[in-house]
Each structure stands twice: as structure tokens, then as C-alpha cells.
Design a protein around this motif. Sequence first.
Motif, PDB file in Angstrom:
ATOM      1  N   LYS A 221     114.582 -17.506   4.747  1.00  0.00           N
ATOM      2  CA  LYS A 221     114.900 -15.813   5.260  1.00  0.00           C
ATOM      3  C   LYS A 221     114.030 -15.580   6.255  1.00  0.00           C
ATOM      4  O   LYS A 221     114.362 -14.817   7.292  1.00  0.00           O
ATOM      5  CB  LYS A 221     114.596 -15.161   4.150  1.00  0.00           C
ATOM      6  N   ALA A 222     112.827 -16.170   6.636  1.00  0.00           N
ATOM      7  CA  ALA A 222     111.779 -15.760   7.645  1.00  0.00           C
ATOM      8  C   ALA A 222     112.329 -16.570   8.941  1.00  0.00           C
ATOM      9  O   ALA A 222     112.036 -15.740  10.081  1.00  0.00           O
ATOM     10  CB  ALA A 222     110.601 -16.286   7.210  1.00  0.00           C
ATOM     11  N   TYR A 223     113.003 -17.308   9.013  1.00  0.00           N
ATOM     12  CA  TYR A 223     113.722 -18.018  10.153  1.00  0.00           C
ATOM     13  C   TYR A 223     114.874 -17.120  10.412  1.00  0.00           C
ATOM     14  O   TYR A 223     115.155 -16.898  11.619  1.00  0.00           O
ATOM     15  CB  TYR A 223     114.359 -19.466   9.694  1.00  0.00           C
ATOM     16  N   LEU A 224     115.508 -16.678   9.468  1.00  0.00           N
ATOM     17  CA  LEU A 224     117.084 -15.991   9.997  1.00  0.00           C
ATOM     18  C   LEU A 224     116.759 -14.664  10.303  1.00  0.00           C
ATOM     19  O   LEU A 224     117.393 -14.264  11.454  1.00  0.00           O
ATOM     20  CB  LEU A 224     117.975 -16.280   8.848  1.00  0.00           C
ATOM     21  N   LEU A 225     115.962 -13.984   9.783  1.00  0.00           N
ATOM     22  CA  LEU A 225     115.685 -12.536  10.001  1.00  0.00           C
ATOM     23  C   LEU A 225     115.470 -12.057  11.492  1.00  0.00           C
ATOM     24  O   LEU A 225     116.034 -11.105  12.102  1.00  0.00           O
ATOM     25  CB  LEU A 225     114.663 -11.849   9.123  1.00  0.00           C
ATOM     26  N   PRO A 226     114.377 -12.864  12.075  1.00  0.00           N
ATOM     27  CA  PRO A 226     114.324 -12.277  13.582  1.00  0.00           C
ATOM     28  C   PRO A 226     115.590 -12.624  14.401  1.00  0.00           C
ATOM     29  O   PRO A 226     115.681 -11.790  15.320  1.00  0.00           O
ATOM     30  CB  PRO A 226     113.110 -13.360  13.683  1.00  0.00           C
ATOM     31  N   SER A 227     116.453 -13.493  14.184  1.00  0.00           N
ATOM     32  CA  SER A 227     117.491 -13.412  14.929  1.00  0.00           C
ATOM     33  C   SER A 227     118.522 -12.535  14.757  1.00  0.00           C
ATOM     34  O   SER A 227     119.217 -12.143  15.477  1.00  0.00           O
ATOM     35  CB  SER A 227     118.175 -14.902  14.643  1.00  0.00           C
ATOM     36  N   ILE A 228     118.599 -12.228  13.267  1.00  0.00           N
ATOM     37  CA  ILE A 228     119.392 -11.231  12.921  1.00  0.00           C
ATOM     38  C   ILE A 228     119.304 -10.059  13.524  1.00  0.00           C
ATOM     39  O   ILE A 228     119.926  -9.058  13.811  1.00  0.00           O
ATOM     40  CB  ILE A 228     119.585 -11.217  11.443  1.00  0.00           C
ATOM     41  N   ARG A 229     117.702  -9.639  13.645  1.00  0.00           N
ATOM     42  CA  ARG A 229     117.459  -8.532  14.206  1.00  0.00           C
ATOM     43  C   ARG A 229     117.805  -8.508  15.587  1.00  0.00           C
ATOM     44  O   ARG A 229     118.259  -7.427  16.405  1.00  0.00           O
ATOM     45  CB  ARG A 229     116.101  -8.395  14.068  1.00  0.00           C
ATOM     46  N   ASN A 230     117.803  -9.511  16.353  1.00  0.00           N
ATOM     47  CA  ASN A 230     117.941  -9.663  17.844  1.00  0.00           C
ATOM     48  C   ASN A 230     119.563  -9.409  17.968  1.00  0.00           C
ATOM     49  O   ASN A 230     120.104  -8.657  18.752  1.00  0.00           O
ATOM     50  CB  ASN A 230     117.669 -11.043  18.256  1.00  0.00           C
ATOM     51  N   LEU A 231     120.328  -9.995  17.101  1.00  0.00           N
ATOM     52  CA  LEU A 231     121.664  -9.513  16.991  1.00  0.00           C
ATOM     53  C   LEU A 231     121.886  -7.944  17.030  1.00  0.00           C
ATOM     54  O   LEU A 231     122.974  -7.610  17.615  1.00  0.00           O
ATOM     55  CB  LEU A 231     122.252 -10.717  16.170  1.00  0.00           C
TER      56      LEU A 231
ATOM     57  N   ALA B  91     120.726 -22.294  19.117  1.00  0.00           N
ATOM     58  CA  ALA B  91     121.031 -22.872  17.691  1.00  0.00           C
ATOM     59  C   ALA B  91     120.737 -21.687  16.694  1.00  0.00           C
ATOM     60  O   ALA B  91     121.308 -21.561  15.626  1.00  0.00           O
ATOM     61  CB  ALA B  91     120.505 -24.112  17.607  1.00  0.00           C
ATOM     62  N   SER B  92     119.460 -21.038  16.805  1.00  0.00           N
ATOM     63  CA  SER B  92     119.029 -20.064  15.706  1.00  0.00           C
ATOM     64  C   SER B  92     119.857 -18.838  15.525  1.00  0.00           C
ATOM     65  O   SER B  92     120.091 -18.493  14.616  1.00  0.00           O
ATOM     66  CB  SER B  92     117.650 -19.572  16.141  1.00  0.00           C
ATOM     67  N   LEU B  93     120.272 -18.376  16.707  1.00  0.00           N
ATOM     68  CA  LEU B  93     121.170 -17.103  16.557  1.00  0.00           C
ATOM     69  C   LEU B  93     122.759 -17.620  16.144  1.00  0.00           C
ATOM     70  O   LEU B  93     123.154 -16.593  15.508  1.00  0.00           O
ATOM     71  CB  LEU B  93     121.351 -16.922  18.356  1.00  0.00           C
ATOM     72  N   GLN B  94     123.319 -18.594  16.660  1.00  0.00           N
ATOM     73  CA  GLN B  94     124.223 -19.167  16.098  1.00  0.00           C
ATOM     74  C   GLN B  94     124.201 -19.445  14.508  1.00  0.00           C
ATOM     75  O   GLN B  94     125.074 -19.325  13.769  1.00  0.00           O
ATOM     76  CB  GLN B  94     124.928 -20.408  16.656  1.00  0.00           C
ATOM     77  N   LYS B  95     123.233 -19.816  14.094  1.00  0.00           N
ATOM     78  CA  LYS B  95     122.824 -20.144  12.712  1.00  0.00           C
ATOM     79  C   LYS B  95     122.853 -18.773  11.980  1.00  0.00           C
ATOM     80  O   LYS B  95     123.430 -18.595  10.738  1.00  0.00           O
ATOM     81  CB  LYS B  95     121.576 -20.957  12.271  1.00  0.00           C
ATOM     82  N   ALA B  96     122.255 -17.935  12.375  1.00  0.00           N
ATOM     83  CA  ALA B  96     122.184 -16.605  11.699  1.00  0.00           C
ATOM     84  C   ALA B  96     123.408 -15.829  11.828  1.00  0.00           C
ATOM     85  O   ALA B  96     123.937 -15.270  10.676  1.00  0.00           O
ATOM     86  CB  ALA B  96     121.407 -15.630  12.657  1.00  0.00           C
ATOM     87  N   ARG B  97     124.135 -16.051  12.741  1.00  0.00           N
ATOM     88  CA  ARG B  97     125.612 -15.429  12.703  1.00  0.00           C
ATOM     89  C   ARG B  97     126.615 -16.176  11.696  1.00  0.00           C
ATOM     90  O   ARG B  97     127.254 -15.278  10.959  1.00  0.00           O
ATOM     91  CB  ARG B  97     126.301 -15.794  14.113  1.00  0.00           C
ATOM     92  N   ASN B  98     126.457 -17.671  11.653  1.00  0.00           N
ATOM     93  CA  ASN B  98     127.107 -18.255  10.597  1.00  0.00           C
ATOM     94  C   ASN B  98     126.643 -17.721   9.504  1.00  0.00           C
ATOM     95  O   ASN B  98     127.480 -17.662   8.336  1.00  0.00           O
ATOM     96  CB  ASN B  98     126.880 -19.629  10.901  1.00  0.00           C
ATOM     97  N   MET B  99     125.460 -17.683   8.943  1.00  0.00           N
ATOM     98  CA  MET B  99     124.853 -17.298   7.685  1.00  0.00           C
ATOM     99  C   MET B  99     125.543 -15.782   7.235  1.00  0.00           C
ATOM    100  O   MET B  99     125.840 -15.574   5.989  1.00  0.00           O
ATOM    101  CB  MET B  99     123.434 -17.467   7.497  1.00  0.00           C
ATOM    102  N   MET B 100     125.537 -14.701   8.254  1.00  0.00           N
ATOM    103  CA  MET B 100     125.752 -13.611   7.936  1.00  0.00           C
ATOM    104  C   MET B 100     127.310 -13.352   7.577  1.00  0.00           C
ATOM    105  O   MET B 100     127.894 -12.645   6.908  1.00  0.00           O
ATOM    106  CB  MET B 100     125.463 -12.605   9.071  1.00  0.00           C
ATOM    107  N   GLU B 101     128.025 -14.131   8.345  1.00  0.00           N
ATOM    108  CA  GLU B 101     129.605 -14.338   8.153  1.00  0.00           C
ATOM    109  C   GLU B 101     129.917 -14.978   6.584  1.00  0.00           C
ATOM    110  O   GLU B 101     130.892 -14.702   6.357  1.00  0.00           O
ATOM    111  CB  GLU B 101     130.215 -15.101   9.180  1.00  0.00           C
ATOM    112  N   ASN B 102     129.148 -15.624   6.345  1.00  0.00           N
ATOM    113  CA  ASN B 102     129.510 -16.422   5.032  1.00  0.00           C
ATOM    114  C   ASN B 102     128.866 -16.140   3.919  1.00  0.00           C
ATOM    115  O   ASN B 102     128.937 -16.945   2.797  1.00  0.00           O
ATOM    116  CB  ASN B 102     129.451 -17.927   5.426  1.00  0.00           C
ATOM    117  N   ASN B 103     127.807 -15.112   4.002  1.00  0.00           N
ATOM    118  CA  ASN B 103     126.856 -15.017   2.891  1.00  0.00           C
ATOM    119  C   ASN B 103     126.596 -13.332   2.555  1.00  0.00           C
ATOM    120  O   ASN B 103     125.983 -12.627   3.203  1.00  0.00           O
ATOM    121  CB  ASN B 103     125.546 -15.607   2.910  1.00  0.00           C
ATOM    122  N   SER B 104     127.755 -12.723   1.961  1.00  0.00           N
ATOM    123  CA  SER B 104     127.693 -11.169   2.017  1.00  0.00           C
ATOM    124  C   SER B 104     126.294 -10.568   1.420  1.00  0.00           C
ATOM    125  O   SER B 104     125.987  -9.708   1.690  1.00  0.00           O
ATOM    126  CB  SER B 104     128.974 -10.736   1.226  1.00  0.00           C
TER     127      SER B 104
END
Length: 284
Positions: free
Chosen positions: A52-62, A81-94
Motif C-alpha cells: 500500500k505504501a508503494y501504490l498510494l504515492p502513484s495513485i496520488r499522482n494520478l 511501471a509504478s503508475l501503470q501498476k497503480a491504475r491496474n490495482m484501482m481498476e480491479n480492486n474496488s
Amino acid sequence: MKYAFFQGCNIPIRIQQYATSTEAVLNKFGIGLEVVPDFNCCGYPARNVDEKAYLLPSIRNLAIAEKMGLDILVICNCCFASLQKARNMMENNSELKDEFNSMLAKESLKYSGKVTVKHYLTVFYEDIGTEKIKTQLVNRFKDLNISVIHGCHILRPREITMFDDSFVPKITEELLKTTGVNSLEWRGKLECCGAALAGINDDLSKKLLAEKISGAQEAGADYITPVCSYCHLQFDTTQKNIQADSSVDSKLLPVLLYPQLLGLCLGISEEALGIAQNSTIAPE
């Protein structure tokens, strides 16, 4: 056309020429880049520590880019890769999306999936196109051999990065062809440069780098063109350190970035492209 310019942490401090050359070339095609001071680290350093600490910064940037109404252009492979990973997780994990949006709400931000993340090579290849690039050229290289190294994070995993074919990539090859260079087939172009091991196992990191240098040179490379910023640092900084520490009199393999190669063909000056900032080219 305008993009929010995501440079990551390394490039503004250690490889400024990657950003300046990219901006100079894209400006030739009417594409503007907006530097966003509110962008933070993509979270990559926390990747293997806390998901989660990995994903949150990218999601904030998005979310910041979404609030600005701009898609994101990225020049660092790890950030991409980090930004794309964050997008993928947000699309598939409500459930995760709701949790992160509750955190973002404290800054009046929200992620709803409206932002596209593009690697700068995709912008050259898809938004501009090789035919349009060719119409703007004032020079082309002749008899110049280039070994390109893609890096680990842009091609894999393909279902996350959504960039080219992981096994037979063509985007970089087609873009290099527009400049007239000969893009060599060599054994290291899809392999790790060793940067990820620096500080953990320096001997192995340097061994992997030395293998890439010798492989490119054996293939006949005049220059190496790294796509990844970490690969650039390996070839442009660590390579010189290896030479300084070694009793072996090996030939230096100089670095040229793709925007620098293309920029020269577009008639942009070496100064504007920051070519002298490449330490393997800079005069002693």
C-alpha cells in the motif's frame, strides 16, 4: 496537445538532460509538457516493503493529474511501471480504491480512472508517428551503430505496462530507424543492467554491467542508448567508476539517449539537448 510531465526522482537531479532533450524534441511537434510541482515519488522504493505504501504515492499522482485534466507522460521506466501498476490495482480492486480515495479526500483529491499514463516513446510512436517524424528531419545518421537497452520495467509484466511486445519489441526499433542509425541485435538488449543490485551486491551489479558493455561492443556498437534512467546511470556513471577501479584498459562505451539522437536529426543544438552532460561524452 499537453501532458503532465512526470520525471520521477532520479532524472531532475541526476539526468536532467533526459528531461530537457525530451521536452526540446516534443516541442518541435507541438506537444507541451507541464512540470507539476505537486507530484511526488512514484513509490517504487517501497515496492518490496509495503504494497500500500508503494501504490498510494502513484495513485496520488494520478489524482493530481486527473484534477488538472491532463494525461501523464513518463520518462522513467520504474515510474511508468509504478503508475501503470497503480491504475491496474484501482481498476480491479474496488475496496482498495475506496480506501485510497478516502485518504486522497483529505487533500481534496479523487481518483476515478480518467487519466492515461504514456511512456514518452509511445507518444513519439503513436501520437506523432514515424512518418511525421521523418518529414521534420534535417539530418540523418549514416553508418552509426547503436545498441539499445530497454531495461527491466518497461516491457514486463506486459499485462501491467501495456507497452509493446515483451519478447520482440518494435517501438524503440522503429523510432531509432527514423534517425538512420543501425540498431544492433545483441544479447543484452532485453536483460537487466545490474542497477537493481547496486548497494546490495555491488560485485554482481558490476559484473552484469560489464557483460552488457562487452556484449554491446562485441556487436559493434558506437554508442549505447538506454531507455531506463537506471540503465543510463549504470552506463554513464558506474561504467566510468569501473574503469577507474580496474587495471584493465577497456574502451569506454559512450551513451546517447534517444531524444538526443532524434534532436540532432531535427537540427536541435547539442547544448539544448544536454549531450555534454553525458559523462561518457563530456570532455575531460
